[in-house]
Design a protein around this motif. Structure first.
Motif, short mmCIF file in Angstrom:
data_model
loop_
_atom_site.label_atom_id
_atom_site.label_comp_id
_atom_site.label_asym_id
_atom_site.label_seq_id
_atom_site.Cartn_x
_atom_site.Cartn_y
_atom_site.Cartn_z
N TRP A 61 0.84 -1.19 0.00
CA TRP A 61 0.00 0.00 0.00
C TRP A 61 0.88 1.24 0.00
O TRP A 61 2.00 1.22 0.52
N HIS A 62 0.40 2.34 -0.58
CA HIS A 62 1.24 3.51 -0.82
C HIS A 62 1.23 4.54 0.29
O HIS A 62 1.92 5.56 0.18
N ALA A 63 0.44 4.33 1.34
CA ALA A 63 0.36 5.33 2.41
C ALA A 63 0.43 4.64 3.76
O ALA A 63 0.36 3.41 3.87
N SER A 64 0.56 5.43 4.84
CA SER A 64 0.81 4.87 6.16
C SER A 64 -0.44 4.68 7.00
O SER A 64 -0.36 4.12 8.09
N GLU A 65 -1.60 5.14 6.53
CA GLU A 65 -2.83 5.03 7.33
C GLU A 65 -3.17 3.57 7.55
O GLU A 65 -3.30 2.79 6.60
N GLU A 66 -3.34 3.19 8.81
CA GLU A 66 -3.44 1.78 9.17
C GLU A 66 -4.65 1.08 8.55
O GLU A 66 -4.54 -0.02 8.00
N GLY A 67 -5.83 1.71 8.65
CA GLY A 67 -7.04 1.06 8.18
C GLY A 67 -7.01 0.75 6.70
O GLY A 67 -7.35 -0.37 6.27
N ALA A 68 -6.60 1.72 5.90
CA ALA A 68 -6.55 1.51 4.45
C ALA A 68 -5.50 0.47 4.08
O ALA A 68 -5.73 -0.37 3.19
N ALA A 69 -4.35 0.53 4.75
CA ALA A 69 -3.30 -0.46 4.47
C ALA A 69 -3.77 -1.86 4.83
O ALA A 69 -3.55 -2.82 4.08
N ALA A 70 -4.42 -2.01 6.00
CA ALA A 70 -4.90 -3.31 6.42
C ALA A 70 -5.91 -3.89 5.43
O ALA A 70 -5.86 -5.08 5.11
N GLU A 71 -6.82 -3.05 4.95
CA GLU A 71 -7.81 -3.52 3.99
C GLU A 71 -7.15 -3.94 2.68
O GLU A 71 -7.54 -4.92 2.06
#
Length: 246
Positions: A61-71
Motif C-alpha cells: 500500500w502507498h500510504a501509512s494510514e493503518e485502516g486503508a493499508a490493512a484492507e
C-alpha cells in the motif's frame, strides 16, 4: 526451473525479486497494474497465475494510514490465495516487517492483518519479516519535499531491498517443511535512522533534524523493531549501499 509469479513486481522490492528469480534461471510472471494485473479487483489475476507454482507477494500500500493499508493487505492476500488455489500453485511467500507483532499503530501494525490473511488462506504459506529498507531513507526525505527533513532518531537495522529479495527467493525455492519462528532478514548492524538520513541529506543539500516523538517511538527506542536472535544479517551497511549508488 520453476514458474513464479511476483505480486508488486514493479515496486521497490518487487523489481529486485524479479531480477533475482531471473538471474537464478526461473520463469517469472511480473504482476502489477502496469502489467495488467490488479490484486485488489482481481483483473488479470487468473490469467497471470496459469501454470505458476509459487507466488511471491510483495505488493504494498502507498500510504501509512493503518485502516486503508490493512484492507489492502487483507484483500490482496485473499485474492492471491483463491486465484492461486484455482491455478494449482503450491505455495505463497509474503514480505512483512520486523516488529509488526509489537506495533500498535500505522503501516507496521497493518502488517498484522497481512500476516494473518497470508497464513489463513488455502495455500501453504511463508512470511519473511524484513527490517526497513535502505531505500526507505530516501523516501522519508522525498515525502517532506523541503530543505529540512524531520526523521526519527530511533534504532533500526536497515537492509538493502536486494538482500531482502534474495531471502524471499531462498524461502520460495525451499521445499523443506517450514516450522519455527517467522524468518527475519536485516542489515549487518544497528543504525540510527536520522543518522543514516543525514548521510543522504548531505548529498541532497537537505538538513536532517532527528525527532523522538513519533508513533510507537518508545517501542522503537526499546529495540522492538530490531531483529531477533534468529534473524539472518546480510548485505551492506547503509553507508556502503549509499556509496555504491550511481
Amino acid at each position: 526451473m520453476n514458474k513464479f509469479a511476483v505480486a508488486g513486481a514493479t515496486g521497490r522490492l518487487g523489481r529486485h525479486v524479479v531480477d533475482v528469480l531471473t538471474e537464478r534461471g526461473h520463469e517469472v510472471v511480473p504482476m502489477s497494474r502496469a502489467t495488467g494485473v490488479d490484486v485488489i479487483t482481481g483483473e488479470g489475476l487468473a490469467e497471470a497465475l496459469t501454470g505458476v507454482e509459487v507466488i511471491i507477494d510483495v505488493a504494498s500500500w502507498h500510504a501509512s494510514e493503518e485502516g486503508a493499508a490493512a484492507e489492502f493487505f487483507r484483500t490482496a492476500a485473499r485474492n492471491l490465495h483463491e486465484a492461486g488455489r484455482q491455478a494449482g500453485a503450491r505455495r505463497i511467500v509474503a514480505a512483512s516487517i520486523i516488529g509488526t507483532d509489537k506495533a500498535t499503530t500505522g503501516f507496521v501494525a497493518a502488517q498484522q492483518v497481512h500476516e494473518k490473511a497470508v497464513f489463513s488462506g488455502p495455500l501453504p504459506a511463508r512470511v519473511v519479516r524484513a527490517a526497513q529498507f535502505h531505500e526507505f531513507v530516501g523516501q522519508l526525505l522525498d515525502w517532506q519535499q523541503g530543505d529540512v527533513a524531520y526523521v526519527p532518531s530511533l534504532p533500526t537495522q536497515l537492509v538493502a531491498a536486494r538482500t531482502v529479495a534474495e531471502e524471499l527467493v531462498d524461502q520460495a525455492t525451499d521445499d523443506e517443511p517450514w516450522s519455527g519462528p517467522i524468518p527475519e532478514i536485516a542489515g549487518p548492524r544497528t543504525e540510527i535512522m536520522a543518522e543514516a538520513a543525514r548521510l543522504l541529506g548531505a548529498r541532497r543539500n537537505i538538513e536532517v533534524v532527528g525527532i523522538d516523538n513519533v508513533p510507537d517511538g518508545e517501542l522503537a527506542a526499546s529495540g522492538a523493531f530490531l531483529p531477533g536472535p534468529h534473524a539472518k544479517l546480510a548485505g551492506p551497511t547503509f553507508r556502503e549501499w549509499l556509496d555504491a549508488q550511481p
